[in-house]
Motif scaffolding. Structure first.
Motif, short mmCIF file in Angstrom:
data_model
loop_
_atom_site.label_atom_id
_atom_site.label_comp_id
_atom_site.label_asym_id
_atom_site.label_seq_id
_atom_site.Cartn_x
_atom_site.Cartn_y
_atom_site.Cartn_z
N GLU A 113 -12.30 -1.13 -15.86
CA GLU A 113 -12.90 0.04 -15.15
C GLU A 113 -14.06 -0.67 -14.57
O GLU A 113 -14.74 -1.53 -15.33
N LEU A 114 -14.27 -0.37 -13.13
CA LEU A 114 -15.57 -0.91 -12.81
C LEU A 114 -16.46 0.29 -12.73
O LEU A 114 -16.14 1.53 -12.01
N GLN A 115 -17.37 0.41 -13.46
CA GLN A 115 -18.57 1.44 -13.63
C GLN A 115 -19.20 1.43 -12.41
O GLN A 115 -19.93 0.42 -12.05
N VAL A 116 -19.58 2.54 -11.71
CA VAL A 116 -20.61 2.73 -10.71
C VAL A 116 -22.11 3.01 -11.21
O VAL A 116 -22.31 4.32 -11.81
N PRO A 117 -23.07 2.12 -11.10
CA PRO A 117 -24.24 2.26 -11.52
C PRO A 117 -25.16 3.17 -10.74
O PRO A 117 -25.79 2.89 -9.83
N LEU A 118 -24.96 4.50 -11.00
CA LEU A 118 -25.85 5.53 -10.23
C LEU A 118 -27.18 5.76 -10.57
O LEU A 118 -28.02 6.17 -9.78
N ASP A 119 -27.78 5.04 -11.69
CA ASP A 119 -28.89 5.23 -11.97
C ASP A 119 -29.88 4.09 -11.20
O ASP A 119 -31.22 4.17 -11.31
N ILE A 120 -29.43 3.33 -10.42
CA ILE A 120 -30.36 2.41 -9.71
C ILE A 120 -30.97 3.04 -8.60
O ILE A 120 -32.21 2.70 -8.19
N LEU A 121 -30.47 4.18 -7.84
CA LEU A 121 -31.19 4.85 -6.75
C LEU A 121 -31.47 6.16 -7.39
O LEU A 121 -30.99 6.78 -8.10
N GLU A 150 -10.60 18.49 12.46
CA GLU A 150 -9.61 18.41 11.27
C GLU A 150 -10.44 17.65 10.24
O GLU A 150 -9.96 17.50 9.00
N VAL A 151 -11.34 16.74 10.60
CA VAL A 151 -11.82 15.80 9.17
C VAL A 151 -13.24 16.22 9.07
O VAL A 151 -13.42 16.37 7.91
N VAL A 152 -14.19 16.43 10.11
CA VAL A 152 -15.49 16.63 9.81
C VAL A 152 -15.98 17.78 8.93
O VAL A 152 -16.65 17.90 7.83
N PRO A 153 -15.20 18.82 8.86
CA PRO A 153 -15.45 20.31 7.97
C PRO A 153 -15.16 19.94 6.56
O PRO A 153 -16.34 20.28 5.63
N GLY A 154 -14.38 19.09 6.40
CA GLY A 154 -13.84 18.82 4.80
C GLY A 154 -15.01 17.71 4.33
O GLY A 154 -15.12 17.79 3.11
N LEU A 155 -15.50 16.96 5.14
CA LEU A 155 -16.43 15.99 4.67
C LEU A 155 -17.83 16.49 4.29
O LEU A 155 -18.44 15.95 3.55
N LEU A 156 -18.03 17.33 5.27
CA LEU A 156 -19.44 17.93 4.92
C LEU A 156 -19.67 18.96 3.95
O LEU A 156 -20.98 18.83 3.41
N VAL A 157 -18.64 19.19 2.90
CA VAL A 157 -18.86 19.94 2.00
C VAL A 157 -18.86 19.09 0.58
O VAL A 157 -19.04 19.63 -0.45
N ILE A 158 -18.63 17.72 0.83
CA ILE A 158 -18.58 16.95 -0.36
C ILE A 158 -20.04 16.58 -0.98
O ILE A 158 -20.86 16.02 -0.05
N PRO A 159 -20.22 17.03 -2.19
CA PRO A 159 -21.93 16.76 -2.53
C PRO A 159 -22.24 15.41 -3.01
O PRO A 159 -23.38 14.94 -3.01
N ASP A 160 -21.08 14.82 -3.55
CA ASP A 160 -21.34 13.32 -4.10
C ASP A 160 -21.34 12.40 -3.22
O ASP A 160 -20.46 12.24 -2.46
N LEU A 161 -22.42 11.58 -3.05
CA LEU A 161 -22.53 10.38 -2.13
C LEU A 161 -21.45 9.47 -2.31
O LEU A 161 -20.68 8.98 -1.32
N GLY A 162 -21.08 8.98 -3.58
CA GLY A 162 -20.00 7.92 -3.67
C GLY A 162 -18.72 8.43 -3.23
O GLY A 162 -17.98 7.76 -2.52
N VAL A 186 -19.10 -1.62 -5.22
CA VAL A 186 -19.29 -0.82 -6.29
C VAL A 186 -20.56 -0.20 -6.02
O VAL A 186 -20.87 0.99 -6.46
N LEU A 187 -22.05 -1.18 -5.63
CA LEU A 187 -23.02 -0.48 -5.62
C LEU A 187 -22.94 0.58 -4.38
O LEU A 187 -22.69 0.32 -3.15
N LEU A 188 -23.96 1.84 -4.51
CA LEU A 188 -23.82 2.75 -3.55
C LEU A 188 -24.43 2.18 -2.20
O LEU A 188 -24.11 2.43 -1.23
N GLU A 189 -25.69 1.40 -2.58
CA GLU A 189 -26.20 0.70 -1.37
C GLU A 189 -25.46 -0.30 -0.58
O GLU A 189 -25.39 0.10 0.68
#
Length: 772
Positions: A113-121, A150-162, A186-189
């Motif tokens: 598994e590739l872990q996403v290092p969320l604590d960098i930001l 069709e697309v934008v409304p569903g994306l706007l309610v996602i809270p997690d950046l990744g 892997v990095l969010l940046e």
């Protein structure tokens, strides 16, 4: 969740990439992929999905796969005909493929598994990034209504950046290679930068597409509006009973009905008019057809002018406008006589060949005036493109007829006099051979149906009287020269130049300088001095310039004192034209040893060459100076061989030429000299220096020599005889085979000269050496 390195079945995907939280249907048909699915279904229903680098690879190894993939849960499995299985999967998390083994009949891989290092930001930065992404999505939705709904409304309610970044790549249907880059980020940046870059690009592309579509729609709407308005105007005029003005196509049909042309030509034009009717008024193709129809309908297919068939009138015009040129005048009158008797329009092609300034172009204008023909001139100097003669194809942008067809159209009749000026200066390049294109024009058997690439209809050129001009025939290709009748215009004598100046040039320049009817004149002696001391040419162009210069200065003098009578005499020429600019090499005052006067042809007439020979002790070498060409150097070597062969007849010791060097020099070395016409002159000078015999100072000669002493004929005899007269030569030795050329010369040229015809060198030596 995968919490350590484990082994599980692997499916290699072709042309698709699965991201976490992504639901996807796909079909599999490879045995290893089907076996991997069946293996997963027996266990925990999880399988590793890795994308192939090359979709065409049928049996991939680990080097053929991307290193980062996705663990997916198999949600549904449906077997289809032809051994095809449809699978629905849900992506779970990113994994790294460490190893890959082929355990028949499936692929098994060791994954981690590739872990996403969320604590960098920090949370604030992550929230800001998420809001920026959502703002761009809303901006994208404004440009694309389908995406907005069709697309934008569903994306706007996602809270997690990744998750938001992954879902943007999924929902916007990006290419699998781009999704693979998102998967490997892997990095969010990194993932944020990649997604934002492509999202902004898509927004800009969508804007440009909308603008282009808007422009096209506006143009279509305008054309439709114009069409509707025209139809409405047509209906309104019909209701009011007003006359409907002719459309372009009706106007063309009217012009076609009045056109005088053959039936096949009219049929072809009618087809083009029918095509034009069916085209939209403002289209590019309609403009091309419109230009074509204007050209062919203005062309004089059967329109002819009436010639003046009076030989007396023609002779009067030619005599009034040109002094001398008897051969040209005779040939034109012969043509006219044959035309009157035969009633046929087939014309010969006459080519006037002569030095610059001899009046070739003006003769053509006078012939047109004498025959009452329309006159058109085509300058061929420097033309390289064959399309200049034959025209361009209609399909090319800016296409137009060739110069021949355009000249006939410009004349307005199909029987003009057409002057092909400077025909010796046409050239060729990769676009075609211009001289070859002229073959069809000048061949009376072919030009009855000349084809111009633009007009595409047979043009009858048989009624056109072609005249061509050239400075020399050496640069005209043989096949082209064969189709023309060459008439040579030689250099003018000083007497001819005097009559031309007095009868034509003086009046012409007086009129051009505003002195007609004014008390300003130039004496005959002044004209003669201008000819002899201020010009040196075959024609009269520079003579006209000198006369013009005199009258310009006298015009100023007249305005300064209008009561004064101005007469330009020979004594005043230095005031108007400066010092004398031309001097001639006169004969030597006394007979000398080793100096012989030869005759040469130049582009501005004839000249004399004084050939000097010195003999000195040495090793038997021949040295030549005076900027001599290769041909003349070979003539000098031939002359020396002949002189050595006849040495014993003149008591020359056998070893004389082995112990002496001979230096042959032609003064005025800056003037290049080449041509086989000075052989006998050089041989005479060499023998004179070797035996110490004097050569007559008033003797000049021209001719080529062979090794056995025969005298060969030469060219340019008229110019050479004129040069001999100007140099005050008394006796001229000419090859015997040039008797016909001498017979054609007027008494004015040969007056005062003793012309001796020679066949062999002994005759030359007898006439040249001073009798002791």
């Amino acid at each position: 969740m995968v919490d350590k390195t484990i082994t599980m079945p692997v499916i290699a995907l072709r042309g698709m990439t699965v991201l976490p939280k992504m639901m996807l249907h796909f079909d599999i048909s490879r045995e290893k992929s089907i076996a991997a699915v069946e293996k997963a279904m027996v266990g925990d229903q999880k399988v590793c999905l890795v994308t192939q680098r090359n979709p065409e690879e049928t049996d991939p190894g680990i080097e053929d796969l991307y290193q980062v993939g996705t663990v997916a849960l198999i949600k549904q499995l449906v077997k289809l005909p032809n051994n095809v299985v449809r699978v629905m999967v849900e992506g779970l998390e990113r994994t790294e493929l460490l190893t890959l083994e082929s355990e028949e009949p499936l692929l098994v891989g060791e994954i981690e598994e590739l872990q996403v290092p969320l604590d960098i930001l920090d949370p604030v930065t992550i929230q800001a990034m998420a809001e920026i992404v959502k703002e761009k999505l809303e901006a994208y939705g404004k440009e694309n209504q389908r995406i907005a709904k069709e697309v934008v409304p569903g994306l706007l309610v996602i809270p997690d950046l990744g998750e938001l970044l992954d879902q943007v790549a999924v929902q916007l249907s990006w290419d699998y290679r781009l999704r693979q880059q998102v998967l490997e980020s892997v990095l969010l940046e990194e993932r944020y930068a990649l997604v934002m870059k492509h999202l902004i690009t898509e927004i800009e592309v969508t804007k440009v597409k909308k603008e282009l579509q808007s422009h096209v729609k506006e143009r279509i709407d305008k054309n439709q509006k114009d069409y509707i308005l025209r139809e409405q105007m047509k209906v309104i005029r019909e209701e009011l009973g007003e006359d409907n003005p002719l459309s372009d196509s009706d106007e063309y049909a009217k012009r076609l009905k009045a056109l005088k042309a053959d039936k096949e030509i009219k049929e072809k034009i009618q087809k083009e008019i029918d095509r034009f009717k069916s085209m939209p008024g403002g289209s590019q193709e309609a403009n091309v057809v419109r230009m074509y129809l204007d050209t062919v309908l203005d062309f004089p297919w059967k329109k002819m002018s009436k010639d003046n068939n009076s030989i007396i009138h023609a002779q009067q015009v030619l005599d009034e406008e040109h002094y001398g040129l008897e051969k040209v005048k005779e040939r034109i009158l012969e043509y006219l006589a044959v035309r009157i008797l035969t009633k046929k329009g087939t014309s010969p092609i006459l080519c006037l060949v002569g030095p610059p300034g001899t009046g070739k172009t003006s003769i053509a204008r006078s012939v047109a005036k004498a025959l009452n023909k329309e006159y058109v001139r085509i300058s061929l100097g420097g033309i390289r493109d064959e399309a200049e003669i034959r025209g361009h194809r209609k399909t090319y942008v800016g296409a137009m007829p060739g110069r021949i067809a355009e000249a006939v159209k410009q004349a307005g009749v199909n029987n003009p006099l057409m002057l092909l000026d400077e025909i010796d200066k046409v050239s060729s390049d990769y676009k075609g051979d211009t001289s070859s294109a002229l073959l069809e024009v000048l061949d009376s058997e072919q030009n009855v149906k000349f084809r111009d690439h633009y007009i595409e209809l047979p043009i009858d050129l048989s009624n056109v009287l072609f005249l061509a001009t050239a400075n020399t025939i050496t640069t005209i290709p043989g096949p082209l020269l064969d189709r023309m009748e060459v008439i040579e215009i030689n250099s003018y004598t000083e007497n001819e130049k005097f009559h031309i100046a007095k009868n034509y040039l003086v009046k012409k320049q007086q009129e051009r300088n505003g002195l007609t009817g004014k008390p300003v004149a130039i004496t005959d002696q002044a004209i003669e001095k201008i000819i002899h001391n201020y010009t040196r040419e075959a024609g009269v162009r520079n003579l006209e310039r000198r006369i013009s210069s005199v009258f310009r200065k006298t015009a100023r003098e007249f305005l300064e004192d209008k009561s004064r009578v101005i007469e330009v005499t020979e004594c005043q020429l230095e005031k108007y034209l400066g010092k004398e600019k031309v001097s001639y090499n006169n004969v030597n005052e006394e007979d000398q040893v080793g100096i012989v006067r030869g005759l040469a042809w130049t582009s501005v007439g004839g000249d004399t060459l004084q050939i000097e020979v010195n003999v000195m002790p040495g090793k038997g070498t021949l040295q030549t100076t005076g900027q001599m060409g290769d041909v003349m150097k070979e003539s000098a070597q031939t002359a020396l061989s002949y002189v050595r062969s006849i040495g014993p007849e003149y008591n020359v010791p056998d070893d004389y030429f082995e112990k002496h060097d001979i230096h042959l020099h032609i003064p005025e070395g800056a003037v290049p000299k080449d041509g086989p016409s000075a052989g006998i002159t050089m041989a005479t000078a060499m023998l004179s220096a070797a035996i110490n015999r004097k050569v007559g100072a008033t003797v000049a000669m021209t001719g080529e020599i062979t090794l056995r002493g025969r005298v060969l004929p030469i060219g340019g005899l008229k110019e050479k005889i004129l040069a001999a007269r100007m140099a005050h030569v008394k006796k001229v030795l000419v090859p015997d085979k040039n008797r016909p050329d001498i017979a054609e010369l007027s008494e004015e040229i040969t007056e005062g000269l003793t012309i001796v015809f020679v066949k062999e060198m002994p005759e030359v030596l007898k006439e040249a050496f001073v009798q002791e």
